[in-house]
Structures are given as structure tokens and as C-alpha cells.
Scaffold this active site. Structure first.
Site, PDB file in Angstrom:
ATOM      1  N   SER A   1      -3.253  52.836   5.537  1.00  0.00           N
ATOM      2  CA  SER A   1      -1.971  53.702   5.626  1.00  0.00           C
ATOM      3  C   SER A   1      -2.003  54.379   4.418  1.00  0.00           C
ATOM      4  O   SER A   1      -1.699  53.701   3.403  1.00  0.00           O
ATOM      5  CB  SER A   1      -0.731  52.867   5.910  1.00  0.00           C
ATOM      6  OG  SER A   1      -0.719  52.307   7.245  1.00  0.00           O
TER       7      SER A   1
ATOM      8  N   ARG B   1       5.437  46.348   0.401  1.00  0.00           N
ATOM      9  CA  ARG B   1       4.179  46.486  -0.447  1.00  0.00           C
ATOM     10  C   ARG B   1       4.530  47.008  -1.964  1.00  0.00           C
ATOM     11  O   ARG B   1       4.136  47.630  -2.822  1.00  0.00           O
ATOM     12  CB  ARG B   1       3.840  48.243   0.031  1.00  0.00           C
ATOM     13  CG  ARG B   1       3.686  48.147   1.425  1.00  0.00           C
ATOM     14  CD  ARG B   1       2.096  47.354   1.819  1.00  0.00           C
ATOM     15  NE  ARG B   1       2.232  47.456   3.268  1.00  0.00           N
ATOM     16  CZ  ARG B   1       2.649  46.111   4.037  1.00  0.00           C
ATOM     17  NH1 ARG B   1       3.128  45.331   3.537  1.00  0.00           N
ATOM     18  NH2 ARG B   1       2.423  46.161   5.387  1.00  0.00           N
TER      19      ARG B   1
ATOM     20  N   GLU C   1       1.267  54.791  -0.534  1.00  0.00           N
ATOM     21  CA  GLU C   1       1.311  53.570  -0.525  1.00  0.00           C
ATOM     22  C   GLU C   1      -0.110  53.256  -1.429  1.00  0.00           C
ATOM     23  O   GLU C   1      -0.137  52.538  -2.280  1.00  0.00           O
ATOM     24  CB  GLU C   1       0.811  52.967   0.862  1.00  0.00           C
ATOM     25  CG  GLU C   1       0.720  51.402   0.943  1.00  0.00           C
ATOM     26  CD  GLU C   1       0.455  50.768   2.241  1.00  0.00           C
ATOM     27  OE1 GLU C   1       1.475  51.129   3.169  1.00  0.00           O
ATOM     28  OE2 GLU C   1      -0.436  49.999   2.364  1.00  0.00           O
TER      29      GLU C   1
END
Ligand SMILES: Cc1cc2nc3c(=O)[nH]c(=O)nc-3n(C[C@H](O)[C@H](O)[C@H](O)COP(=O)(O)OP(=O)(O)OC[C@H]3O[C@@H](n4cnc5c(N)ncnc54)[C@H](O)[C@@H]3O)c2cc1C
Length: 303
Positions: A225, A175, A295
Site C-alpha cells: 500500500s 504504521r 505509507e
């Protein structure tokens, strides 16, 4: 300073929104107003817009579909530039690559690959972001990530100059990418794929979509998420084990269906969402000793 006047020298009036609620442009459906929210359709337009903003010392933020964004309730000062209008898709000359504008949705990119019997992007079909946002985040799912199929990326600097970075130069991580760490605006990319069978690719995409429907709370606004996967753990499992499933602050809730998702039950504010995130992080740390890291990208000012 009249923002509309400055911007209308570069963009048509219908693509300039002032005091625009970011809840309308984020999948969390929360957050305050941007002073101005504009949509650009080409690199040329973007270059002119950046020059106009620079001349007035206007801060700029780039967004795609806002599917990994939490905008605080005080909103964003300056200009939010959305690249969703840069959404062209073409096959490369040899027929095994795809060039995509940064505002192309990952769903459209994956469908284009499938329709041309090209393998490698099925994993991206259900990720609700754009090519630009996806590359910044090195979006991934079901064992695939954009890192694995990226040939090159066009990155514009604040002065309007464009560099072409190879997949390797993007320095993708989990990520993460060099653009996330150092800035720059992704305007487009080329993906390298393999010849496959259209029906097989379609079947894989349908199977992955079904898995998402089964496991994820897709009926509520969220940013997917909320936390990264800590090394050696699963965020959702840690959150569940810490007793946070179903926990609420206002209308922000840890999903009953998937504890890695923080959902907006209707009228959650960004401050409800942040308060819940802090409570969950504290509980998980106390329970398992693991520090969760968001995230979701958090932007803007508190009220
Ligand atoms: C229901 C749901 C499921 C999801 N599932 C997944 C999943 O399986 N895997 C996954 O990885 N993610 C998932 N996500 C998160 C999200 O879709 C991805 O991170 C996506 O790649 C973000 O793209 P975006 O265009 O919406 O970016 P945004 O949210 O608009 O922006 C994200 C960040 O990138 C920056 N940015 C955006 N575009 C550019 C650009 N062109 N140039 C420079 N910076 C830019 C923004 O400033 C911001 O910092 C999910 C989200 C939701 C809501």
C-alpha cells in the site's frame, strides 16, 4: 575517503558492496545507488560498524528488505546497513514466546510460530518485510498488527548501547512507533503468543495468502500500500473514485487490480513513482477533499 578500506576493517569483503543500486534491495525495483551497502550479522558487528562510521562522520541508514522503501534516483550518500543477516529465531524457555533477530523475515517468523503451534502471527505471514522494519512500521494486516504480540524490543542507539523497550514503550500507532519517530536501530524482539493448533494456524495462513493473491498485484514490483489509510476512508477506494486506477507516469502505474498499490511495470524510475504519487494525491484531494499521506518511506537524493 576510501569507503571499502574503512569498512573492511570491520566486515568481510564479500559483505561490502560499493556504488550498489538500491533497485536490487527494494521491492519497488527502482532507485539510485548507495555509496556503500553492507550486511551485518550480529549486534557486536553492528556496534563496531557504527563506531567506524562515526569516526569518519559517515551517515548511516538502516534497511530490512526494502519492502516499504522508495529510494530516490540520486541514491543514498554514506552507508546503507542491511540487518537481514541477523535472523536467528528461538523459542523462549516457557515455550509461548519467540525471540527473533531484526533481520528475520516476517514470513519466517510466522512459519516458526505455526510450526510450534503458537497463535497470533498468522496475519504477518504474507507481509514481505523483516522483524525490524515491521516493528518500526507496526506492520499489520487482516485485523492484526505487531503491536498486539510484541513483548519487548532491543533498540541500539548510534553509540552502540542497547536498550530493551517494552511493547508499551514502543508507543505503537497506525504504521508508526517510537523508533520511527525518534530513531534507533532495532536489533531484535520478543513476541508473546498463545498456544494453538498447528493445522488450524496453517489453514488460517493459507486462507490469508489466498486473499492476498486474489486482491493484490503480486506479479509486479511494488511497496504494498503506497498510502496510509486516512481515518474513516480506504485509500484504494478514494483513488479509484478519483479516476486514478490504471493511471501512469512512465512505467509507474496505479494498479488495475488494487488501486492502493502503485506498481512498477518494468523500468519505472523513482522520479516516475514520485510524480505519479503527487498526481494521485492532487486528484484525490480535489475529488474528495482528503489528503493522502504516503505509507512508503522515501529516502535519498534526487538526481
Ligand atoms: C506486496 C507487498 C505487500 C505488503 N503488505 C503489507 C501489509 O499487509 N501490511 C503492512 O503493514 N505492510 C505491508 N507491506 C509493506 C512492508 O512489507 C512493511 O512495511 C514491512 O514491515 C517493511 O519491512 P522491511 O524490513 O522491508 O523494511 P524497509 O522497507 O527496509 O524499511 C522501512 C523503514 O524502517 C526502517 N528500518 C528497517 N529496519 C530497521 C531496523 N532494524 N531498525 C530501525 N529502522 C529500521 C527503514 O530505515 C525504513 O525507514 C507490503 C509490501 C509489499 C511489497
Amino acid at each position: 575517503m576510501d569507503l571499502r578500506e574503512i569498512l573492511s576493517a570491520v566486515l568481510p569483503a564479500e559483505r561490502i558492496l560499493t556504488d550498489e543500486p538500491m533497485s536490487a534491495h527494494t521491492t519497488f525495483r527502482a532507485g539510485g545507488c548507495a555509496d556503500a551497502f553492507v550486511t551485518v550479522q550480529s549486534e557486536k558487528e553492528l556496534t563496531r560498524l557504527l563506531a567506524a562510521a562515526r569516526a569518519k562522520y559517515l551517515p548511516c541508514v538502516i534497511v530490512g528488505r526494502g519492502s516499504n522503501l522508495l529510494v530516490r534516483d540520486g541514491g543514498i550518500r554514506g552507508l546503507v546497513i542491511c540487518l537481514e543477516g541477523m535472523n536467528e529465531l528461538t523459542l523462549t524457555e516457557d515455550g509461548t514466546g519467540i525471540r527473533a533477530g531484526s533481520g528475520t523475515s516476517l514470513a519466517a517468523l510466522a512459519a516458526f510460530a505455526r510450526d510450534h503451534a503458537l497463535k497470533g502471527l498468522a496475519f504477518a505471514g504474507g507481509i514481505p518485510g523483516t522483524v525490524g522494519g515491521g516493528l518500526v512500521m507496526n506492520a499489520g494486516a487482516f485485523g492484526g498488527e505487531l503491536k498486539g504480540v510484541t513483548e519487548s524490543v532491543r533498540v541500539m542507539d548510534g553509540d552502540g548501547s542497547v536498550r530493551v523497550l517494552s511493547g508499551e514503550e514502543m508507543a505503537f500507532g497506525y504504521r508508526d512507533s517510537i523508533v520511527k519517530r525518534r530513531g534507533g536501530i532495532i536489533t531484535g524482539a520478543e513476541f508473546r503468543l498463545e498456544k494453538g493448533d498447528r493445522d488450524e494456524i496453517a489453514a488460517v495462513m493459507e486462507e490469508l495468502a489466498e486473499k492476498r493473491r486474489e486482491k493484490q498485484p503480486l506479479n509486479y514490483p511494488s511497496a504494498g500500500s503506497t498510502w496510509k489509510r486516512p481515518e474513516g476512508y480506504f485509500a484504494a477506494k478514494l483513488i479509484d473514485e478519483a479516476g486514478c486506477r490504471g493511471m501512469r507516469v512512465g512505467d509507474a502505474q496505479i494498479s488495475e487490480k488494487h488501486a492502493g498499490f502503485l506498481v512498477n511495470l518494468g523500468h519505472a524510475t523513482a522520479s516516475d513513482i514520485q510524480a505519479l504519487m503527487r498526481q494521485v494525491e492532487k486528484r484525490v484531494l480535489e475529488h474528495s477533499g482528503v489528503q493522502l499521506t504516503p505509507e512508503v518511506v522515501i529516502l535519498g537524493e534526487d538526481l
